[in-house]
Write an enzyme that holds these catalytic residues in place. Structure first.
Site, mmCIF file in Angstrom:
data_model
loop_
_atom_site.group_PDB
_atom_site.id
_atom_site.type_symbol
_atom_site.label_atom_id
_atom_site.label_comp_id
_atom_site.label_asym_id
_atom_site.label_seq_id
_atom_site.Cartn_x
_atom_site.Cartn_y
_atom_site.Cartn_z
ATOM 1 N N GLN A 10 0.836 -1.195 0.000
ATOM 2 C CA GLN A 10 0.000 0.000 0.000
ATOM 3 C C GLN A 10 0.877 1.253 0.000
ATOM 4 O O GLN A 10 1.889 1.314 0.686
ATOM 5 C CB GLN A 10 -0.919 -0.007 1.224
ATOM 6 C CG GLN A 10 -2.020 1.029 1.169
ATOM 7 C CD GLN A 10 -3.033 0.850 2.286
ATOM 8 O OE1 GLN A 10 -3.109 -0.219 2.900
ATOM 9 N NE2 GLN A 10 -3.817 1.872 2.570
ATOM 10 N N SER A 96 4.370 -6.130 2.852
ATOM 11 C CA SER A 96 3.044 -6.087 3.473
ATOM 12 C C SER A 96 1.993 -6.678 2.534
ATOM 13 O O SER A 96 2.011 -7.865 2.238
ATOM 14 C CB SER A 96 2.716 -4.646 3.875
ATOM 15 O OG SER A 96 1.554 -4.576 4.660
ATOM 16 N N LEU A 97 1.096 -5.864 1.998
ATOM 17 C CA LEU A 97 0.110 -6.333 1.018
ATOM 18 C C LEU A 97 0.771 -7.128 -0.109
ATOM 19 O O LEU A 97 0.229 -8.129 -0.588
ATOM 20 C CB LEU A 97 -0.624 -5.126 0.435
ATOM 21 C CG LEU A 97 -1.306 -5.311 -0.919
ATOM 22 C CD1 LEU A 97 -2.526 -6.197 -0.772
ATOM 23 C CD2 LEU A 97 -1.653 -3.971 -1.536
ATOM 24 N N ARG A 121 -8.948 -8.063 3.487
ATOM 25 C CA ARG A 121 -7.872 -7.467 4.285
ATOM 26 C C ARG A 121 -8.007 -5.952 4.319
ATOM 27 O O ARG A 121 -7.945 -5.326 5.385
ATOM 28 C CB ARG A 121 -6.517 -7.869 3.688
ATOM 29 C CG ARG A 121 -5.288 -7.379 4.454
ATOM 30 C CD ARG A 121 -4.040 -7.815 3.698
ATOM 31 N NE ARG A 121 -2.806 -7.595 4.429
ATOM 32 C CZ ARG A 121 -2.061 -6.499 4.361
ATOM 33 N NH1 ARG A 121 -2.464 -5.487 3.598
ATOM 34 N NH2 ARG A 121 -0.935 -6.397 5.042
ATOM 35 N N HIS A 209 -0.227 -2.646 11.258
ATOM 36 C CA HIS A 209 0.783 -3.576 11.783
ATOM 37 C C HIS A 209 1.005 -3.430 13.297
ATOM 38 O O HIS A 209 2.019 -3.870 13.818
ATOM 39 C CB HIS A 209 2.111 -3.435 11.025
ATOM 40 C CG HIS A 209 1.989 -3.754 9.573
ATOM 41 N ND1 HIS A 209 1.752 -5.034 9.116
ATOM 42 C CD2 HIS A 209 2.029 -2.955 8.476
ATOM 43 C CE1 HIS A 209 1.661 -5.002 7.791
ATOM 44 N NE2 HIS A 209 1.814 -3.761 7.386
ATOM 45 N N GLN A 258 0.798 -10.996 10.278
ATOM 46 C CA GLN A 258 1.371 -9.844 9.595
ATOM 47 C C GLN A 258 0.603 -8.557 9.894
ATOM 48 O O GLN A 258 1.184 -7.472 9.937
ATOM 49 C CB GLN A 258 1.384 -10.113 8.088
ATOM 50 C CG GLN A 258 2.128 -9.077 7.257
ATOM 51 C CD GLN A 258 1.537 -8.932 5.877
ATOM 52 O OE1 GLN A 258 0.405 -8.485 5.710
ATOM 53 N NE2 GLN A 258 2.300 -9.329 4.878
#
Length: 312
Positions: A10, A96-97, A121, A209, A258
């Protein structure tokens, strides 16, 4: 030459991403398929905005996943980056993503599976952000130990109920902290006292996170447990521990973790460099990972080859 395929997270989104690729019939079909899966015209938001809509967490995440998949497909078809169209990755990773795209690229899940998970998500993270008071700050010029000391000092001053922790270890001298708004404001004010060159508050929806994302992790965890993942064609690095998945059984737990734990991108790349990786291919919108990997390799005094495949 050992090659890593890496996929952005992102923040990489921008209006117009994927638009030129959509002139390829197979890519146009991929975007149309994505529209049907998510239930709205995601393609037009990617191509034409509006920007405020594209930047919403629940939209930007599926938008980046689909555009990264489009770049990967166009590359494999020989439509872009023709000199590497036949290269098979020795490993995949994502920020991440981007870890979802990495798992998709390595064959752990189908496009539809990946997009549905990413859509959930994004919406779950947006909901958790709406129901909490959180933010994030990029701390520049400090190492992990110094950031830990900063967080401890902030929490001691902020009082009970406040949250602050290091969550994005991007590259040497760039660590993002995440937590409650009061704690983030204090971290910004105190960072230079602890050795930071500067602190940059980030324009994000919430404290990603961190433990403030626990409701999102719980909701996503239910969906992840119901998914049938398969063995990957090459190793895929998990953000939470900078280690390769040993099999599909690990995927639900690590992907759920995560959301509330740190993204160890710097450590992941450092291990790959130590393992002899020399070629890094960023696939998806933007060039964020290209910049991070260059800094990590430079810090280790290792020469590498970087290729950016973003369809622009």
């Amino acid at each position: 030459m050992k090659t890593l395929f890496m996929f952005p997270g992102q923040g990489a989104q921008h209006i117009g991403m994927g638009k030129s690729l959509s002139q390829i019939p197979e890519i146009a079909e991929l975007y149309q398929n994505a529209n049907e899966i998510v239930g709205y015209d995601l393609a037009s938001i990617c191509f034409d905005g509006p920007e405020d809509k594209l930047n919403m967490t629940d939209v930007s995440q599926p938008a980046i996943f689909v555009t990264s998949a489009a770049c990967l497909k166009a590359m494999r078809m020989g439509k872009i980056a023709t000199d590497i169209s036949d290269i098979k990755p020795d490993c995949c990773a994502g920020l991440s993503l981007g870890e979802y795209t990495a798992l998709y690229a390595a064959g752990a899940m189908t496009f539809e599976q990946g997009l549905k998970l990413v859509q959930l998500r994004g919406s779950s993270m947006q909901e958790a952000a709406n129901n909490s008071q959180g933010s994030m700050v990029s701390i520049l010029g400090m190492d992990e130990q110094a950031v830990d000391k900063l967080c401890a000092a902030v929490l001691a001053e902020a009082g009970d109920g406040e949250i602050l922790t290091g969550v994005n270890y991007n590259c040497p001298g760039q660590i993002v902290v995440s937590g409650s708004i009061k704690a983030c404001e204090l971290a910004s004010a105190k960072a230079e006292e602890f050795g930071a060159s500067r602190a940059v508050p980030l324009k994000v929806a919430g404290a990603f996170h961190s433990t403030l994302m626990a409701p999102a992790a719980e909701k996503l965890g239910v969906a992840l447990q119901g998914c049938s993942f398969t063995d990957t064609a090459c190793p895929v690095i998990a953000n939470v521990d900078a280690l390769a998945y040993v099999g599909p059984a690990e995927m639900p737990e690590k992907l759920m973790k995560q959301l509330v734990d740190a993204v160890r991108w710097q450590q992941s790349i450092e291990k790959l460099l130590d393992d002899g990786f020399e070629q890094f291919v960023e696939i998806g919108p933007g060039r964020v990972l290209t910049g991070l990997v260059k800094k990590i390799a430079r810090n280790k005094k290792i020469k590498i080859n970087i290729i950016t495949v973003n369809g622009q």
